[in-house]
Design a protein around this motif. Sequence first.
Motif, PDB file in Angstrom:
ATOM      1  N   GLY A 145      -8.308  49.406  73.126  1.00 44.62           N
ATOM      2  CA  GLY A 145      -8.387  48.977  72.613  1.00 44.62           C
ATOM      3  C   GLY A 145      -8.087  47.599  72.899  1.00 44.62           C
ATOM      4  N   LEU A 146      -7.624  46.123  72.178  1.00 45.17           N
ATOM      5  CA  LEU A 146      -7.581  44.989  72.321  1.00 45.17           C
ATOM      6  C   LEU A 146      -6.733  44.315  71.603  1.00 45.17           C
ATOM      7  CD1 LEU A 146     -10.830  43.455  74.008  1.00 45.17           C
ATOM      8  CD2 LEU A 146      -8.303  44.060  75.556  1.00 45.17           C
ATOM      9  N   ALA A 147      -5.723  43.579  72.022  1.00 46.53           N
ATOM     10  CA  ALA A 147      -4.655  42.941  70.371  1.00 46.53           C
ATOM     11  C   ALA A 147      -5.647  42.393  70.098  1.00 46.53           C
ATOM     12  CB  ALA A 147      -4.242  42.334  71.106  1.00 46.53           C
ATOM     13  N   LEU A 148      -5.246  41.478  69.007  1.00 47.40           N
ATOM     14  CA  LEU A 148      -6.265  40.296  68.643  1.00 47.40           C
ATOM     15  C   LEU A 148      -6.073  38.720  69.714  1.00 47.40           C
ATOM     16  CD1 LEU A 148      -7.429  38.792  66.209  1.00 47.40           C
ATOM     17  CD2 LEU A 148      -5.299  37.564  65.240  1.00 47.40           C
ATOM     18  N   THR A 149      -5.202  38.805  70.421  1.00 47.56           N
ATOM     19  CA  THR A 149      -5.234  37.490  71.072  1.00 47.56           C
ATOM     20  C   THR A 149      -6.365  37.929  72.150  1.00 47.56           C
ATOM     21  OG1 THR A 149      -3.313  38.396  72.057  1.00 47.56           O
ATOM     22  CG2 THR A 149      -2.238  36.641  70.562  1.00 47.56           C
ATOM     23  N   GLN A 150      -6.040  38.927  72.798  1.00 49.75           N
ATOM     24  CA  GLN A 150      -6.828  39.432  73.963  1.00 49.75           C
ATOM     25  C   GLN A 150      -7.926  39.114  73.563  1.00 49.75           C
ATOM     26  OE1 GLN A 150      -4.995  43.305  74.402  1.00 49.75           O
ATOM     27  NE2 GLN A 150      -4.609  43.049  76.772  1.00 49.75           N
ATOM     28  N   ILE A 151      -8.799  39.797  72.520  1.00 48.74           N
ATOM     29  CA  ILE A 151     -10.107  39.824  71.586  1.00 48.74           C
ATOM     30  C   ILE A 151     -11.388  38.016  71.835  1.00 48.74           C
ATOM     31  CG2 ILE A 151     -11.882  40.088  69.767  1.00 48.74           C
ATOM     32  CD1 ILE A 151      -9.954  42.666  69.158  1.00 48.74           C
ATOM     33  N   ALA A 152      -9.812  37.439  71.227  1.00 50.52           N
ATOM     34  CA  ALA A 152     -10.145  35.909  71.088  1.00 50.52           C
ATOM     35  C   ALA A 152     -10.113  35.334  72.297  1.00 50.52           C
ATOM     36  CB  ALA A 152      -9.482  35.222  70.176  1.00 50.52           C
ATOM     37  N   ALA A 153      -9.375  35.038  73.378  1.00 54.00           N
ATOM     38  CA  ALA A 153      -9.710  34.880  74.413  1.00 54.00           C
ATOM     39  C   ALA A 153     -10.176  35.254  75.911  1.00 54.00           C
ATOM     40  CB  ALA A 153      -8.374  35.614  76.129  1.00 54.00           C
ATOM     41  N   ARG A 154     -10.933  36.623  75.184  1.00 55.52           N
ATOM     42  CA  ARG A 154     -12.666  37.139  76.181  1.00 55.52           C
ATOM     43  C   ARG A 154     -13.518  36.340  75.645  1.00 55.52           C
ATOM     44  NH1 ARG A 154     -11.807  43.019  78.461  1.00 55.52           N
ATOM     45  NH2 ARG A 154     -10.336  44.069  79.024  1.00 55.52           N
ATOM     46  N   CYS A 155     -13.626  36.825  73.968  1.00 58.25           N
ATOM     47  CA  CYS A 155     -15.112  36.006  73.546  1.00 58.25           C
ATOM     48  C   CYS A 155     -14.874  34.354  73.354  1.00 58.25           C
ATOM     49  CB  CYS A 155     -15.053  36.566  72.208  1.00 58.25           C
ATOM     50  SG  CYS A 155     -14.993  38.765  72.167  1.00 58.25           S
ATOM     51  N   GLY A 156     -14.224  33.848  73.944  1.00 61.00           N
ATOM     52  CA  GLY A 156     -14.221  32.702  73.363  1.00 61.00           C
ATOM     53  C   GLY A 156     -13.764  31.865  71.858  1.00 61.00           C
ATOM     54  N   ALA A 214      -2.262  49.843  63.516  1.00 63.59           N
ATOM     55  CA  ALA A 214      -1.935  49.391  62.316  1.00 63.59           C
ATOM     56  C   ALA A 214      -2.152  48.302  61.503  1.00 63.59           C
ATOM     57  CB  ALA A 214      -0.521  49.753  62.968  1.00 63.59           C
ATOM     58  N   PRO A 215      -0.999  47.240  61.397  1.00 69.35           N
ATOM     59  CA  PRO A 215      -1.169  46.207  60.670  1.00 69.35           C
ATOM     60  C   PRO A 215      -0.448  45.462  61.825  1.00 69.35           C
ATOM     61  CG  PRO A 215      -0.718  47.033  58.628  1.00 69.35           C
ATOM     62  CD  PRO A 215      -0.416  48.072  59.772  1.00 69.35           C
ATOM     63  N   ASP A 216      -1.686  44.520  62.823  1.00 65.80           N
ATOM     64  CA  ASP A 216      -0.880  43.972  63.884  1.00 65.80           C
ATOM     65  C   ASP A 216      -1.119  44.277  65.359  1.00 65.80           C
ATOM     66  OD1 ASP A 216      -0.774  41.504  62.013  1.00 65.80           O
ATOM     67  OD2 ASP A 216       1.789  42.374  61.906  1.00 65.80           O
ATOM     68  N   GLY A 217      -1.871  45.624  65.352  1.00 64.49           N
ATOM     69  CA  GLY A 217      -1.881  46.510  65.623  1.00 64.49           C
ATOM     70  C   GLY A 217      -3.192  46.267  66.787  1.00 64.49           C
ATOM     71  N   ALA A 218      -3.230  46.821  67.993  1.00 56.78           N
ATOM     72  CA  ALA A 218      -4.398  46.786  69.008  1.00 56.78           C
ATOM     73  C   ALA A 218      -5.362  47.413  67.961  1.00 56.78           C
ATOM     74  CB  ALA A 218      -4.221  47.897  69.536  1.00 56.78           C
ATOM     75  N   TYR A 219      -6.931  45.982  68.499  1.00 51.53           N
ATOM     76  CA  TYR A 219      -8.375  46.665  67.567  1.00 51.53           C
ATOM     77  C   TYR A 219      -9.102  47.706  68.884  1.00 51.53           C
ATOM     78  CZ  TYR A 219      -7.173  43.398  64.461  1.00 51.53           C
ATOM     79  OH  TYR A 219      -7.277  42.558  63.320  1.00 51.53           O
ATOM     80  N   SER A 220      -9.931  48.780  68.207  1.00 48.89           N
ATOM     81  CA  SER A 220     -10.830  49.515  68.731  1.00 48.89           C
ATOM     82  C   SER A 220     -11.904  50.039  68.087  1.00 48.89           C
ATOM     83  CB  SER A 220     -10.340  51.008  69.936  1.00 48.89           C
ATOM     84  OG  SER A 220      -9.786  51.777  68.390  1.00 48.89           O
ATOM     85  N   LEU A 221     -12.768  50.447  69.080  1.00 48.03           N
ATOM     86  CA  LEU A 221     -14.625  50.989  68.652  1.00 48.03           C
ATOM     87  C   LEU A 221     -13.670  51.734  67.056  1.00 48.03           C
ATOM     88  CD1 LEU A 221     -16.729  50.826  71.539  1.00 48.03           C
ATOM     89  CD2 LEU A 221     -16.563  49.248  69.701  1.00 48.03           C
ATOM     90  N   GLY A 222     -14.467  51.682  65.933  1.00 50.04           N
ATOM     91  CA  GLY A 222     -14.831  52.108  64.723  1.00 50.04           C
ATOM     92  C   GLY A 222     -15.276  53.599  65.166  1.00 50.04           C
ATOM     93  N   PRO A 223     -15.126  54.088  63.746  1.00 50.14           N
ATOM     94  CA  PRO A 223     -16.084  55.633  63.752  1.00 50.14           C
ATOM     95  C   PRO A 223     -17.771  55.937  63.555  1.00 50.14           C
ATOM     96  CG  PRO A 223     -14.608  55.406  61.811  1.00 50.14           C
ATOM     97  CD  PRO A 223     -14.473  54.444  62.927  1.00 50.14           C
ATOM     98  N   LEU A 224     -18.303  54.482  62.775  1.00 52.12           N
ATOM     99  CA  LEU A 224     -19.422  54.505  62.789  1.00 52.12           C
ATOM    100  C   LEU A 224     -19.897  53.598  64.563  1.00 52.12           C
ATOM    101  CD1 LEU A 224     -22.372  54.060  60.825  1.00 52.12           C
ATOM    102  CD2 LEU A 224     -21.177  51.039  60.065  1.00 52.12           C
ATOM    103  N   ALA A 225     -18.882  53.071  65.278  1.00 48.41           N
ATOM    104  CA  ALA A 225     -19.822  52.822  66.646  1.00 48.41           C
ATOM    105  C   ALA A 225     -19.997  53.760  66.964  1.00 48.41           C
ATOM    106  CB  ALA A 225     -18.513  52.074  67.117  1.00 48.41           C
ATOM    107  N   PHE A 226     -19.373  54.833  67.090  1.00 50.79           N
ATOM    108  CA  PHE A 226     -19.124  56.130  67.741  1.00 50.79           C
ATOM    109  C   PHE A 226     -20.234  57.009  67.181  1.00 50.79           C
ATOM    110  CE2 PHE A 226     -18.431  60.612  67.585  1.00 50.79           C
ATOM    111  CZ  PHE A 226     -18.382  61.447  68.923  1.00 50.79           C
TER     112      PHE A 226
END
Length: 266
Positions: free
Chosen positions: A27-38, A61-73
């Motif tokens: 997954g990615l952290a919030l800061t990484q997602i914001a940077a990649r997505c502009g 977890a709160p403030d943890g990395a984000y990844s694709l969820g079960p519906l995406a699968f």
Amino acid sequence: MPPTGAVGSLKRGVVVLKALASAGPGGLALTQIAARCGLPHSSAHRVLSQLREAHLVHQDAPDGAYSLGPLAFELGVAAAQQFDIRGRSRPALISLATELGDTVFLMMRSGSEAVCLEVESGPAPIQVVTLRIGSRRPLGVGAAGLAILAAIEQPERDDVLSDVLGPVELDWGITPQTLDELIAQTRRQGFSHIEDQITPGVAGVGMPILDLFGQPIGSVGVAAPVSRMPTARVRDVADALGRAVGHIQNRLFVLGPRGGPSRGSP
């Protein structure tokens, strides 16, 4: 001018989902997602919250990395059943193996790795089979994996390199400098070409499969003994690869899910 309203939210959601799809299981952290997505942090957080409520995104977890969820699968499984990547690619792979006489591999990207989906052997008496269906390698290893890695644009490629440089050097003996040179060469040529990288006496040529956004989802590679892959033949192999990859891309992205023309196609 940035998109607004429901359409803008949808577009931002798609951009975020694409970033997470390319990030792999970590997954990615919030800061990484914001940077990649502009996106501003506040906008990225708002989009992620909406996607999480829809089960398209998961946060460990709160403030943890984000990844694709079960519906995406679940949606991915349904799409795979409709599009049948292996089935749609197989005619071009068989034709390519028959034309060249050598072994052809279909690789698909999975985060920072490439997974072998199909292997087709040609009629040449000596076949090089360096991969089995289901085999996984870090991107950058082998002609097919190198073709995918080189097609990834910055800054995403830097993120992938941070994941693979260690194991690529430790397990495969490819130094960061060598990998940088191979990436630059592949981007100049439009295809990858290696000799003796994985198996002594074996050469490979690879070319990426690009989606409608120009992003590499996989690649096709050809492996042969070095004696069957002299420099004078490499360009001919690459040209044949280009025709096969073009056919695969057409089958995957121009035709509709069931093989007919997609809506809006001529």
